[in-house]
Design a protein around this motif. Sequence first.
Motif, PDB file in Angstrom:
ATOM      1  N   ASP A  83      34.366  53.477  -8.023  1.00 40.24           N
ATOM      2  CA  ASP A  83      34.171  53.242  -9.460  1.00 40.24           C
ATOM      3  C   ASP A  83      32.701  53.399  -9.850  1.00 40.24           C
ATOM      4  N   ASP A  84      31.816  52.862  -9.027  1.00 40.46           N
ATOM      5  CA  ASP A  84      30.388  52.937  -9.332  1.00 40.46           C
ATOM      6  C   ASP A  84      29.891  54.369  -9.376  1.00 40.46           C
ATOM      7  N   ASN A  85      30.483  55.233  -8.556  1.00 36.82           N
ATOM      8  CA  ASN A  85      30.050  56.637  -8.511  1.00 36.82           C
ATOM      9  C   ASN A  85      30.893  57.525  -9.431  1.00 36.82           C
ATOM     10  N   HIS A  86      31.764  56.902 -10.231  1.00 38.56           N
ATOM     11  CA  HIS A  86      32.588  57.618 -11.210  1.00 38.56           C
ATOM     12  C   HIS A  86      33.389  58.738 -10.537  1.00 38.56           C
ATOM     13  N   GLU A  87      33.938  58.404  -9.379  1.00 38.33           N
ATOM     14  CA  GLU A  87      34.753  59.368  -8.640  1.00 38.33           C
ATOM     15  C   GLU A  87      36.221  59.148  -8.973  1.00 38.33           C
ATOM     16  N   LYS A 246      35.788  43.127  -7.799  1.00 36.36           N
ATOM     17  CA  LYS A 246      36.033  43.380  -9.209  1.00 36.36           C
ATOM     18  C   LYS A 246      34.960  42.669 -10.021  1.00 36.36           C
ATOM     19  N   ASP A 247      34.305  43.379 -10.909  1.00 36.83           N
ATOM     20  CA  ASP A 247      33.074  42.831 -11.474  1.00 36.83           C
ATOM     21  C   ASP A 247      33.162  42.521 -12.968  1.00 36.83           C
ATOM     22  N   ASN A 248      34.340  42.276 -13.484  1.00 44.69           N
ATOM     23  CA  ASN A 248      34.363  41.871 -14.890  1.00 44.69           C
ATOM     24  C   ASN A 248      34.772  40.406 -14.985  1.00 44.69           C
ATOM     25  N   ASP A 249      35.314  40.020 -16.088  1.00 39.40           N
ATOM     26  CA  ASP A 249      35.513  38.595 -16.343  1.00 39.40           C
ATOM     27  C   ASP A 249      36.853  38.066 -15.856  1.00 39.40           C
ATOM     28  N   GLY A 250      37.606  38.845 -15.113  1.00 39.97           N
ATOM     29  CA  GLY A 250      38.856  38.341 -14.575  1.00 39.97           C
ATOM     30  C   GLY A 250      40.053  38.629 -15.435  1.00 39.97           C
ATOM     31  N   GLU A 251      39.882  39.321 -16.552  1.00 37.47           N
ATOM     32  CA  GLU A 251      41.009  39.614 -17.426  1.00 37.47           C
ATOM     33  C   GLU A 251      41.686  40.916 -17.023  1.00 37.47           C
ATOM     34  N   ASN A 252      42.909  41.097 -17.545  1.00 31.35           N
ATOM     35  CA  ASN A 252      43.660  42.330 -17.342  1.00 31.35           C
ATOM     36  C   ASN A 252      43.851  42.676 -15.872  1.00 31.35           C
ATOM     37  N   GLY A 253      44.122  41.647 -15.082  1.00 37.22           N
ATOM     38  CA  GLY A 253      44.417  41.903 -13.680  1.00 37.22           C
ATOM     39  C   GLY A 253      43.207  42.076 -12.792  1.00 37.22           C
ATOM     40  N   HIS A 254      41.993  41.992 -13.333  1.00 38.11           N
ATOM     41  CA  HIS A 254      40.799  42.118 -12.521  1.00 38.11           C
ATOM     42  C   HIS A 254      40.301  40.730 -12.131  1.00 38.11           C
ATOM     43  N   TYR A 255      39.336  40.717 -11.241  1.00 37.44           N
ATOM     44  CA  TYR A 255      38.899  39.450 -10.685  1.00 37.44           C
ATOM     45  C   TYR A 255      37.392  39.305 -10.840  1.00 37.44           C
ATOM     46  N   PRO A 256      36.909  38.081 -10.904  1.00 41.02           N
ATOM     47  CA  PRO A 256      35.491  37.857 -11.196  1.00 41.02           C
ATOM     48  C   PRO A 256      34.586  38.291 -10.051  1.00 41.02           C
ATOM     49  N   ASP A 257      33.311  38.430 -10.401  1.00 45.85           N
ATOM     50  CA  ASP A 257      32.322  38.841  -9.422  1.00 45.85           C
ATOM     51  C   ASP A 257      32.173  37.761  -8.348  1.00 45.85           C
ATOM     52  N   THR A 303      30.473  45.047   9.811  1.00 44.31           N
ATOM     53  CA  THR A 303      30.961  45.900   8.737  1.00 44.31           C
ATOM     54  C   THR A 303      29.897  46.039   7.654  1.00 44.31           C
ATOM     55  N   LEU A 304      29.754  47.253   7.209  1.00 39.16           N
ATOM     56  CA  LEU A 304      28.814  47.557   6.139  1.00 39.16           C
ATOM     57  C   LEU A 304      29.562  48.308   5.045  1.00 39.16           C
ATOM     58  N   TYR A 305      29.440  47.847   3.807  1.00 45.17           N
ATOM     59  CA  TYR A 305      30.061  48.555   2.692  1.00 45.17           C
ATOM     60  C   TYR A 305      29.087  49.621   2.175  1.00 45.17           C
ATOM     61  N   VAL A 306      29.640  50.768   1.785  1.00 40.05           N
ATOM     62  CA  VAL A 306      28.812  51.882   1.334  1.00 40.05           C
ATOM     63  C   VAL A 306      27.915  51.462   0.182  1.00 40.05           C
ATOM     64  N   ARG A 307      28.409  50.621  -0.726  1.00 34.06           N
ATOM     65  CA  ARG A 307      27.622  50.201  -1.891  1.00 34.06           C
ATOM     66  C   ARG A 307      26.366  49.435  -1.481  1.00 34.06           C
ATOM     67  N   GLU A 308      26.365  48.837  -0.278  1.00 37.61           N
ATOM     68  CA  GLU A 308      25.191  48.111   0.184  1.00 37.61           C
ATOM     69  C   GLU A 308      24.040  49.050   0.529  1.00 37.61           C
ATOM     70  N   MET A 309      24.335  50.340   0.659  1.00 39.52           N
ATOM     71  CA  MET A 309      23.306  51.309   1.015  1.00 39.52           C
ATOM     72  C   MET A 309      22.666  51.954  -0.211  1.00 39.52           C
ATOM     73  N   SER A 310      23.160  51.624  -1.400  1.00 38.77           N
ATOM     74  CA  SER A 310      22.712  52.327  -2.604  1.00 38.77           C
ATOM     75  C   SER A 310      21.291  51.960  -2.999  1.00 38.77           C
ATOM     76  N   TYR A 311      21.004  50.677  -3.141  1.00 32.68           N
ATOM     77  CA  TYR A 311      19.678  50.246  -3.592  1.00 32.68           C
ATOM     78  C   TYR A 311      19.181  49.130  -2.674  1.00 32.68           C
ATOM     79  N   PRO A 312      18.836  49.454  -1.449  1.00 40.06           N
ATOM     80  CA  PRO A 312      18.445  48.397  -0.509  1.00 40.06           C
ATOM     81  C   PRO A 312      17.056  47.842  -0.805  1.00 40.06           C
TER      82      PRO A 312
END
Length: 543
Positions: A83-87, A246-257, A303-312
Amino acid sequence: MAESGPTKKSDKTHPPFRETLLRAIGACVIGAIVAIVIPNVFGEEFATRKAARVVAPFVGAFYKPDARNDDITVVLVDDKVIDDNHESWPPSYDFYAKIVSDVGKYRPSAIFVDLIFSSVRTDASVKGLQNVLKQMQAEHIPVFLAAGLNDKRELFVRDGLEGLATKVAVEYDPDDIDHVVWTYPMVARDSKHARSAALAIYEDALHHQIEDPKEELALTWGLYPVRDGIEWTVLNGNGRREAAHKDNDGENGHYPDPASDVFKENYDLYCNESQQATPLVIGAVWHALAAKHGRPVCVFHHTLYVREMSYPNESQSNRLEWLLKDKVVMIGSAFGYSNDVVVSPIQDRVPGVYLHAMALDNLITRGPDYTKAIELHELEADGPHARALLLLVIGGVCVLLLALFKERLIEPMKDSYRDARQTERIEIDETIVATTRASDSNDHESEQRVTLQLHAEVVKQRPGRKRRRFLARLAEGVFLTRMKALEVLLSVVMICVLLYLGHWVFNVPYLAVVHVTLFALVAEWFEWNKKLIDWYLGEKEMS
């Protein structure tokens, strides 16, 4: 009249050694029929797999995490980074090219991409991946690509990627009964040259050699979890497992940060990340016995998530350096609805890349003498089957020793206790008779009067006798319970001995070790059953 009472003491003697030996051999034969022959007639039994899942945490507790710390890191691609990379799905080749390039900057010893690049897409982004793979070749960083198998059982990747990386097989066969992955193929089925990912990395990147890798690897899944594992969570309210990003407010099936207070109040890791062996083993066994209760253990590899490598930042850069430099980096997927999952007997459902990590870990730990998967009923003239047969013999010897111990020590203790109680009851009855006759020693009336006086004396002492009889039965119950607990303890010791010898001394896969242990336990339980029948028939005869 007292002379008509029961005899004072039994004249029981130990059966001759030959009889004990024959009984033990008979128990072994019956146990072998139940534990080995019957499953092969009626199909594989679920009990063996269930027992193996219970045993797995104990075996995993002896598996030390040296290899995972020094050699292996898992990098996960999840929904958040896409999602972050708009793929869109599936992600472009450029997306994976950037991941490989970012990992390559830290100079790993090898890179494995657990994603099969087999389809030719309409976009031209494959050129970016080609350039990155060529760069890795120039920098002498070996890259291993998951590959498909064609009709000739040969490995292939899409046009444009051939020759730029080592192709490896990623096929595996979960168990037909419980779907757990107990074994790992060293080469693809019906193929001589399609090496598995773990074997190819072990030979090419780590520079070891296995002469004849036709036998499958019997996996040992490590128990002790890392704290930087999969970040899947469980929503406490309804038990749903979700990714924690999931990084929004928990609505519409998503979950909080995960950093929010809402998240901290309502979410928990789906797994047990304790670093203590006892709660890990207890929790894993409880989960194996009742999957709806308890939690599986968290994953074994860092384990390392790819997003952790974006802005170290500085601290993250140090962690990335530690996790990636000189490590075998295995890149896999952890999407919310991915079907690339495997079932571990300890960690339950995990992304498939952890299977290859655990297999490579086993190879690094065991070396060329890795634990080979075998079947007891498929006897072959080789070392693993010979060691399994030796373990089977040792199981029979254990049953014999337990039979001798119970025959010569435990049963005589029970007999002595019962004889003592019987003698005490006889002495009480004779005391009553003697007392009654002594009180009437100068009176030479009829035997009927003596009998009536004896009856009256018994009736007078009946409340005390009932109380003494209850206490005596309670004491006897406690004594027999202690004896039975001793027998159970001896059986547990036998199980531990067989498990330790089988897996860590004879290098027999613990699925086969569990089979042998069940054989020995069934044989031992048949001995107990015979004792119970003998006791029951003996009691009926006495009554």
